[in-house]
Design a protein around this motif. Structure first.
Motif, PDB file in Angstrom:
ATOM      1  N   HIS A 137     181.787  67.543  67.571  1.00 44.37           N
ATOM      2  CA  HIS A 137     182.301  67.017  68.835  1.00 44.37           C
ATOM      3  C   HIS A 137     182.921  65.637  68.630  1.00 44.37           C
ATOM      4  CE1 HIS A 137     181.481  69.847  72.026  1.00 44.37           C
ATOM      5  NE2 HIS A 137     180.245  70.064  71.583  1.00 44.37           N
TER       6      HIS A 137
ATOM      7  N   ASP B 226     186.852  64.607  69.090  1.00 44.02           N
ATOM      8  CA  ASP B 226     187.246  63.552  70.037  1.00 44.02           C
ATOM      9  C   ASP B 226     188.162  62.542  69.353  1.00 44.02           C
ATOM     10  OD1 ASP B 226     185.785  64.718  72.043  1.00 44.02           O
ATOM     11  OD2 ASP B 226     184.047  63.369  71.836  1.00 44.02           O
TER      12      ASP B 226
ATOM     13  N   LEU C 183     183.008  76.101  69.735  1.00 46.95           N
ATOM     14  CA  LEU C 183     183.934  75.010  70.048  1.00 46.95           C
ATOM     15  C   LEU C 183     185.355  75.517  70.336  1.00 46.95           C
ATOM     16  CD1 LEU C 183     182.816  72.410  67.337  1.00 46.95           C
ATOM     17  CD2 LEU C 183     182.469  72.242  69.806  1.00 46.95           C
TER      18      LEU C 183
END
Length: 887
Positions: A834, A838, A866
């Motif tokens: 994650h 990002d 994901l």
């Protein structure tokens, strides 16, 4: 940085010459002649609306008339026609152009760039000699010769230098992969080409002739990348102010300070040479050397004592060493040489040496354990044939792993021998000094590579600046419109970064100064306090070793009166009073920072004191600095030897000095308004350091501190905390060079299966070179986030790493991830993915992809959760390609 469409420039399949001509002496005629005579492997198209044919080949009126869109257009038409031609070429599908035409003013240059931009078309030039790619048989230039094909790429801002190198290399049989004349670098520049050539497997070395660098941050990122994988040698013209003026007018770009260029090249790991003779020497060495020496010890083999002595002088001047001959080598030489040989290094085998003696002596020296290279010399004599001696040397050297450098002196008798050496890829020079320089160049290059790979020590203590204290000082000064901090204000900023200072107190008048002295109890120093007087001693504004309130008050009154008389326009705020620092034997240093027009902030270190300009012992480095880089900077100065201790003098606290340098580097990153800073003197001895006097000049700046640096600093803003499912606290932060020991420890703790899933092979540990490459990253082009416990880098345990490596255009980026086995299945892998996604989105990356083994069920499950797509690899049935589109 961008390599987009550079393949059309550097490896075109078809070329159109706009302005092709039959008119004798015209550029269009000369370039068309070179294009058609060089055996280009692709298609060539002459374009000229006024001619039906050029050189017997059908000519085309414009791009619309061409049977295909050529990859590359070469333009030699008047400058005012170029923007329209670029528009036509881009609309037709051409992806690159070489603009040889000259005479562009700023407006016309911008119109040319604007014409190319909608088509992502790359432009070389304008005002350049052209482009030559010998392996393709492409000569799109007006150079006088077609060079041979080889592995050396040569990039030059000067067409004259490029043609000179071609002419020099031709009789030596030295070949090139590319020769690029960059001209004014309106678009394609050194940074772009270094990025492209770094990954070209056919390019073994890169040479550059530079007059100025544009886009310093892009250049540094590309240069650091290229220099890690192949030799990059640069000659920088315009080293002196008068020459720099000529450079500016010649290239249309302002040249920066030469000392800063030197620091930049050194930081990138490039080898800098000075002047064409050294460039030719470096060229010869790189083009012909079979391998790099392991050290800096050389043995000189000669048939003449005089040239041996000249070579010895050159060895000492170059900072390399003469090897000590081992007893077994001496015995071998005694067995094959006459009793009159020199019995030492240089090995003088006497002027009547026949070829057999050369071969036998070289065979013995190639087995010398203390030698890293052999420098073989020959002067012409009537008793021996130079070519026969060269043949004997070549035969003896045939299978040796040790580098050999040769210099056969003379012209008529030595030319054939030098050609023989070149044919067998043995570096050959015309003088002993040049041969030694060739050896020293490769030694310097090897040292620079070792420095690039050296792991910095962990910081002896972690520190966090007191930014509230800094803001409290700087905000009012900027609000006043004032540039210079006062001495106490500057000391307060340094103290906020944990740099020891003398602790000056402000006295607005003489009486207050006396009262402060009375309270301090002991000898004090009194200094004028004025934001307009930087060099206090220039106005008699410093008094030392004063005692008692009465003396201090009297002297303070005299200092105030003198300052107001000599500098009536200055704002005099009073004086400062501070206790005298008693550090007998301490050395006075200067630590500073300033801003270069090209490369942004630079850090200065050297010998300080009032005679700092006269002594001139200074060195520069580009921030950011770590402890290793700080020590390298310190070691570049003459005062380093005294700091290291001598005779009965103990060494100074070198770690404390290096720590000050790293803190100043961080200060420059944190406070973009700091335009200039110096601490002079910084006293240093075995007990540590203390800043006695400091100057800081501010300038309003909208850029962040990181944005103005030529090298991307550590991105502290990416640090975050993670909590595991068991409540355990972790720190997630970008990787640092200091982390190498803990990365190695993580790899050693991984199970064989985890190793195979991450590296697609079996291994026990990373080599130092690989570990350095993984930890010493360029934050501008890749990112690695580590899962660790709080603590100092290099000491805190690392539990996992997620890495993202993007292409220079941010189109795609490949990820990889590894987690310690004990944390598998606890959500850490998903959390790391994650965070790296990002980061990729914030950076504007188009697609993130990776390769996952079919057996790696955990990673495949994370990817599917994901939103990654999963595809079978056509050439690898054991692995999936996973990808996620981000825009």
């Amino acid at each position: 940085m961008s390599v987009r469409n550079l393949d059309a420039l550097m490896n075109p399949r078809s070329v159109a010459l706009i302005g092709a001509s039959d008119r004798p002496g015209s550029l269009g005629s000369l370039i068309w002649h070179n294009l058609t005579r060089a055996n280009f492997t692709g298609m060539l198209y002459p374009v000229n609306p006024k001619r039906k044919s050029v050189g017997g080949i059908v000519a085309y009126k414009d791009f619309a008339a061409l049977p295909e869109a050529p990859d590359l257009a070469i333009i030699v038409t008047p400058p005012e026609t170029v923007p329209a031609i670029i528009t036509q070429a881009g609309a037709a599908g051409t992806r690159a152009a070489v603009v040889i035409s000259a005479g562009f003013d700023a407006d016309l240059r911008q119109r040319m760039l604007d014409a190319a931009r909608p088509y992502l078309m790359r432009l070389q030039g304008p005002n350049c000699l052209g482009l030559i790619v010998p392996p393709l048989g492409l000569n799109g230039s007006f150079a006088q010769l077609m060079p041979a094909s080889g592995g050396v790429a040569f990039l030059s801002q000067s067409g004259a230098i490029l043609t000179s190198v071609i002419d020099w290399a031709d009789p030596r049989g030295i070949g090139f992969s590319h020769l690029v004349s960059l001209g004014e670098m309106a678009d394609v520049d050194f940074g772009d080409l270094l990025d492209y050539l770094a990954v070209d497997p056919n390019v073994t070395a890169i040479l550059m002739y530079a007059e100025a660098i544009t886009s310093a941050r892009k250049f540094m990122s590309a240069a650091r990348r290229a220099a890690r994988v192949k030799p990059v040698i640069v000659i920088k013209a315009g080293r002196h102010p008068q020459a720099a003026k000529a450079v500016a007018s010649h290239t249309g770009a302002l040249a920066g300070s030469d000392a800063v260029y030197d620091a930049a090249f050194r930081r990138a790991g490039m080898l800098r040479v000075y002047g064409l003779p050294q460039l030719f020497t470096a060229f010869e060495t790189l083009a012909q050397s079979k391998m790099m020496p392991k050290g800096d010890r050389a043995v000189i083999l000669t048939n003449g004592g005089g040239i041996g002595i000249l070579a010895t002088d050159a060895v000492i001047d170059a900072g390399v060493q003469l090897a000590d001959l081992a007893p077994e080598t001496m015995a071998k030489l005694n067995a094959v040489l006459p009793t009159t040989w020199s019995r030492g290094n240089p090995v003088d085998i006497i002027g009547d040496a026949p070829p057999e003696r050369y071969g036998a002596a070289l065979a013995a020296l190639l087995e010398e354990p203390n030698a890293d290279a052999i420098i073989a010399l020959n002067c012409p004599t009537a008793t021996s044939d130079a070519s026969a001696s060269a043949a004997a040397v070549i035969e003896a050297y045939a299978k040796s792993p040790k580098p050999l450098f040769t210099a056969w002196i003379g012209q008529a008798t030595a030319a054939e021998a030098r050609a023989m050496f070149s044919h067998f890829h043995i570096p050959s020079f015309e003088t002993p000094e040049a041969a030694v320089r060739g050896f020293s160049h490769v030694v310097r290059y090897r040292r620079s590579q070792e420095l690039l790979m050296e792991t910095p020590p962990s910081m002896p203590t972690s520190f966090a600046a007191d930014m509230k204290a800094v803001e409290k000082v700087i905000a009012p000064v900027l609000a006043e419109g004032r540039a210079m901090l006062t001495g106490p204000e500057a000391q307060a900023v340094l103290a906020a970064y944990g740099i020891p200072t003398s602790g000056a107190e402000i006295a607005p008048d003489a009486a207050t100064a006396g009262a402060i002295a009375d309270r301090l109890q002991g000898p004090v120093a009194v200094k004028i306090l004025s934001p307009d007087i930087s060099h206090k001693s220039d106005v008699g504004g410093v008094a030392l070793n004063l005692r008692g309130a009465a003396e201090v008050a009297r002297v303070a009154a005299e200092i105030l009166a003198r300052a107001r008389t000599q500098r009536p326009e200055a704002r005099v705020l009073g004086v400062t009073v501070e206790a005298m620092i008693s550090r007998p034997g301490a050395l006075e240093l200067i630590v500073g920072a300033t801003e270069d027009a090209q490369f942004g902030p630079v850090i200065l270190f050297g010998e300080g004191g009032t005679a700092v300009e006269v002594i001139g012992d200074r060195a520069l480095a580009l921030p950011p600095l770590n402890l290793k880089l700080a020590r390298d900077l310190m070691a570049s100065t003459r005062i380093w030897q005294r700091l290291s201790g001598y005779r009965d003098r103990a060494p100074a606290d070198l770690d404390a000095i290096a720590l000050v340098l790293t803190k100043i580097s961080q200060l420059i990153v944190d406070i973009p308004q700091v335009a200039e800073l110096d601490i002079n003197p910084l006293l240093a001895d075995a007990d540590g350091v203390i800043a006695v006097d400091a100057r800081i000049r501010l300038r309003p700046n909208d850029l962040s501190g990181a944005a103005r640096l030529a090298i991307s600093p550590y991105p502290r803003e990416l640090e975050s905390n993670l909590v595991g499912t068991d409540g355990r606290a972790f720190l997630l932060r970008p990787i640092m060079p200091e982390d190498e020991p803990q990365v190695q420890a993580l790899i050693r703790r991984l199970s064989p299966e985890a190793i195979r899933f991450r590296f697609f092979s079996s291994m026990r540990e990373l080599s130092h070179r690989d570990a350095a490459r993984f930890t010493q990253i360029d934050y501008d082009r890749e990112m690695a986030l580590i899962l660790t416990e709080p603590g100092n880098a290099g000491e805190a345990r690392i539990f996992g790493v997620v890495r993202l490596m993007a292409d220079p255009d941010n189109e795609t980026a490949e990820y990889s991830i590894v987690i310690e086995d004990a944390l598998t299945g606890r959500g850490m892998g998903t959390a790391l993915m994650h965070r790296i996604l990002d980061y990729a989105k914030a950076r504007g990356i188009g697609e993130v992809f990776g390769h996952v083994m079919k057996e790696n069920a955990n990673m495949l499950a994370i990817c599917q959760a994901l939103g990654f797509s999963v595809a079978q690899q056509p050439d690898d049935f054991d692995c999936y390609r996973v990808s996620l589109a981000l825009r």
